[in-house]
Scaffold this motif. Sequence first.
Motif, PDB file in Angstrom:
ATOM      1  N   LEU A  42      39.106  49.199  34.114  1.00 47.81           N
ATOM      2  CA  LEU A  42      40.019  47.914  33.828  1.00 47.81           C
ATOM      3  C   LEU A  42      39.909  47.175  35.132  1.00 47.81           C
ATOM      4  O   LEU A  42      40.012  47.933  36.065  1.00 47.81           O
ATOM      5  CB  LEU A  42      41.321  48.114  33.415  1.00 47.81           C
ATOM      6  CG  LEU A  42      42.375  46.909  33.435  1.00 47.81           C
ATOM      7  CD1 LEU A  42      41.680  45.739  32.398  1.00 47.81           C
ATOM      8  CD2 LEU A  42      43.762  47.226  33.216  1.00 47.81           C
ATOM      9  N   ALA A  43      39.532  45.861  35.054  1.00 47.08           N
ATOM     10  CA  ALA A  43      39.521  45.147  36.369  1.00 47.08           C
ATOM     11  C   ALA A  43      40.509  43.845  36.059  1.00 47.08           C
ATOM     12  O   ALA A  43      40.357  43.273  34.990  1.00 47.08           O
ATOM     13  CB  ALA A  43      38.275  44.662  36.670  1.00 47.08           C
ATOM     14  N   ILE A  44      41.411  43.525  36.946  1.00 49.90           N
ATOM     15  CA  ILE A  44      42.204  42.417  36.650  1.00 49.90           C
ATOM     16  C   ILE A  44      42.164  41.259  38.292  1.00 49.90           C
ATOM     17  O   ILE A  44      42.129  41.928  39.382  1.00 49.90           O
ATOM     18  CB  ILE A  44      43.447  42.841  36.689  1.00 49.90           C
ATOM     19  CG1 ILE A  44      43.845  43.504  35.276  1.00 49.90           C
ATOM     20  CG2 ILE A  44      44.519  41.481  36.721  1.00 49.90           C
ATOM     21  CD1 ILE A  44      45.092  44.022  35.343  1.00 49.90           C
ATOM     22  N   GLY A  45      41.807  40.247  37.780  1.00 52.40           N
ATOM     23  CA  GLY A  45      41.485  39.226  39.021  1.00 52.40           C
ATOM     24  C   GLY A  45      42.675  38.590  39.606  1.00 52.40           C
ATOM     25  O   GLY A  45      43.751  38.716  38.789  1.00 52.40           O
ATOM     26  N   ARG A  46      42.573  37.776  40.637  1.00 47.01           N
ATOM     27  CA  ARG A  46      43.807  37.155  41.188  1.00 47.01           C
ATOM     28  C   ARG A  46      44.024  36.144  40.254  1.00 47.01           C
ATOM     29  O   ARG A  46      43.042  35.412  39.705  1.00 47.01           O
ATOM     30  CB  ARG A  46      43.201  36.489  42.396  1.00 47.01           C
ATOM     31  CG  ARG A  46      43.158  37.714  43.403  1.00 47.01           C
ATOM     32  CD  ARG A  46      42.896  37.049  44.986  1.00 47.01           C
ATOM     33  NE  ARG A  46      43.804  36.055  45.550  1.00 47.01           N
ATOM     34  CZ  ARG A  46      44.036  34.736  45.610  1.00 47.01           C
ATOM     35  NH1 ARG A  46      42.954  33.908  45.148  1.00 47.01           N
ATOM     36  NH2 ARG A  46      44.992  34.238  46.047  1.00 47.01           N
ATOM     37  N   SER A  47      45.369  35.841  40.112  1.00 48.09           N
ATOM     38  CA  SER A  47      45.783  34.621  39.222  1.00 48.09           C
ATOM     39  C   SER A  47      45.718  35.156  37.512  1.00 48.09           C
ATOM     40  O   SER A  47      45.981  34.069  36.861  1.00 48.09           O
ATOM     41  CB  SER A  47      45.077  33.347  39.462  1.00 48.09           C
ATOM     42  OG  SER A  47      45.492  32.832  40.742  1.00 48.09           O
ATOM     43  N   GLU A  48      45.251  36.285  37.591  1.00 53.11           N
ATOM     44  CA  GLU A  48      45.211  36.627  36.197  1.00 53.11           C
ATOM     45  C   GLU A  48      46.375  37.386  35.668  1.00 53.11           C
ATOM     46  O   GLU A  48      47.004  38.155  36.353  1.00 53.11           O
ATOM     47  CB  GLU A  48      43.922  37.460  35.937  1.00 53.11           C
ATOM     48  CG  GLU A  48      43.808  37.969  34.264  1.00 53.11           C
ATOM     49  CD  GLU A  48      42.274  38.776  34.135  1.00 53.11           C
ATOM     50  OE1 GLU A  48      42.040  38.844  33.066  1.00 53.11           O
ATOM     51  OE2 GLU A  48      41.971  39.297  35.262  1.00 53.11           O
ATOM     52  N   ILE A  49      46.844  36.914  34.183  1.00 57.94           N
ATOM     53  CA  ILE A  49      47.987  37.712  33.515  1.00 57.94           C
ATOM     54  C   ILE A  49      47.385  38.670  32.726  1.00 57.94           C
ATOM     55  O   ILE A  49      46.853  37.827  31.423  1.00 57.94           O
ATOM     56  CB  ILE A  49      48.961  36.629  33.249  1.00 57.94           C
ATOM     57  CG1 ILE A  49      49.488  35.799  34.216  1.00 57.94           C
ATOM     58  CG2 ILE A  49      50.159  37.616  32.405  1.00 57.94           C
ATOM     59  CD1 ILE A  49      50.469  34.820  33.595  1.00 57.94           C
ATOM     60  N   PHE A  50      47.120  39.701  32.682  1.00 63.43           N
ATOM     61  CA  PHE A  50      46.625  40.700  31.876  1.00 63.43           C
ATOM     62  C   PHE A  50      47.754  41.424  30.679  1.00 63.43           C
ATOM     63  O   PHE A  50      48.809  42.072  31.475  1.00 63.43           O
ATOM     64  CB  PHE A  50      46.042  41.582  32.483  1.00 63.43           C
ATOM     65  CG  PHE A  50      44.896  42.406  31.429  1.00 63.43           C
ATOM     66  CD1 PHE A  50      43.463  42.303  31.101  1.00 63.43           C
ATOM     67  CD2 PHE A  50      45.737  43.910  30.943  1.00 63.43           C
ATOM     68  CE1 PHE A  50      42.930  43.100  30.396  1.00 63.43           C
ATOM     69  CE2 PHE A  50      44.755  44.767  30.026  1.00 63.43           C
ATOM     70  CZ  PHE A  50      43.641  44.159  29.771  1.00 63.43           C
ATOM     71  N   GLY A  51      47.581  41.246  29.561  1.00 64.53           N
ATOM     72  CA  GLY A  51      48.478  42.027  28.778  1.00 64.53           C
ATOM     73  C   GLY A  51      48.050  43.531  28.418  1.00 64.53           C
ATOM     74  O   GLY A  51      47.159  43.682  27.920  1.00 64.53           O
TER      75      GLY A  51
END
Length: 327
Positions: A42-51
């Motif tokens: 899993l990768a989550i970027g800046r300013s991202e809202i991941f559910g």
Amino acid sequence: MARQPTEATRTDRPPEAAPTALEIAGLSVRYGSRGVIDGLDLAIGRSEIFGLLGPNGSGKTTLVRAICKRVKPSAGRIRISGENNTKRSALRRVGLVPQEIALYPHLTVRENLMTFGRLSGLSHRQTAKILDFVVEATRLTRHLDDAVHTLSGGWKRRANIAAALLHGPSLLILDEPTVGVDIGARNALHTVIRNLGRSGLAVLLTTHDLDQAQALCSRVGFLRDGKLSPVGRPADLLKDAFDSKCELLVDLYEPARSKTRDMLKRLGFSSRHLGLEWSRMIDTSVDAQAGLTDALHRTDLRIKEIRFREPDLDSLFVKLTGEDGRS
């Protein structure tokens, strides 16, 4: 809204050069002989809202604990803003908001925030300086001097979020942030969460409120059998799963009788809300819809309403897990 003083803004690093807020590669977690998470990426970027979605017992809490280094993986790595989470400096980039309210009830909001700032390693002066940002971000100004135990559930949750922002994290983890709050407080919290994402913060949201996930998240992932799949934009996942079909929902005044329930299941319906709602996917053609609704009216069902709607994440949850995502 004031920008959070993140590492990126302090060093004037351009946003496109900033590292991914959260990167998980090949993560596996076992409890004894039982595998809970298996090779998860899993990768989550800046300013991202991941559910992060999934049924009870799917491993969501274990994943959060692994990110926060509260459980040791059997394989894989976790990086927070480019640093391995084995380093204290990486863990300081995480703000965790648990499902339970983690505040001192007889202290005021201001006193709680000052206390948590000092507990996170900030000086009194640093805490006072960052206080303005977190109060503005969570819109707590008029309740700063109220004792926490006098606040409604929604305002307590805002204060909980504010406490997690004090040390300037790059990743905020929200565990069921709107459990037990009314619809007005829920919508207000949604605004707070959106604004935090816009300020540059990455947000990992675990929730059973699938309407919330669809409203807030740029991407979602379903955790099942230790793996995160499918993952993607809600609109793309729904298109892949249902193409051009719509969902037929039947609301009942009372649960169906045993033989009628069996008949509904043979027709492809699944039950929700303690048997008071049944649903299935159907072609959008007028003939298909009319034929099925006529058949339903010929049963002994006490029908309150029959309606059609576009599939949503709850529809996908049922398809993937066989469970009602809203229960």
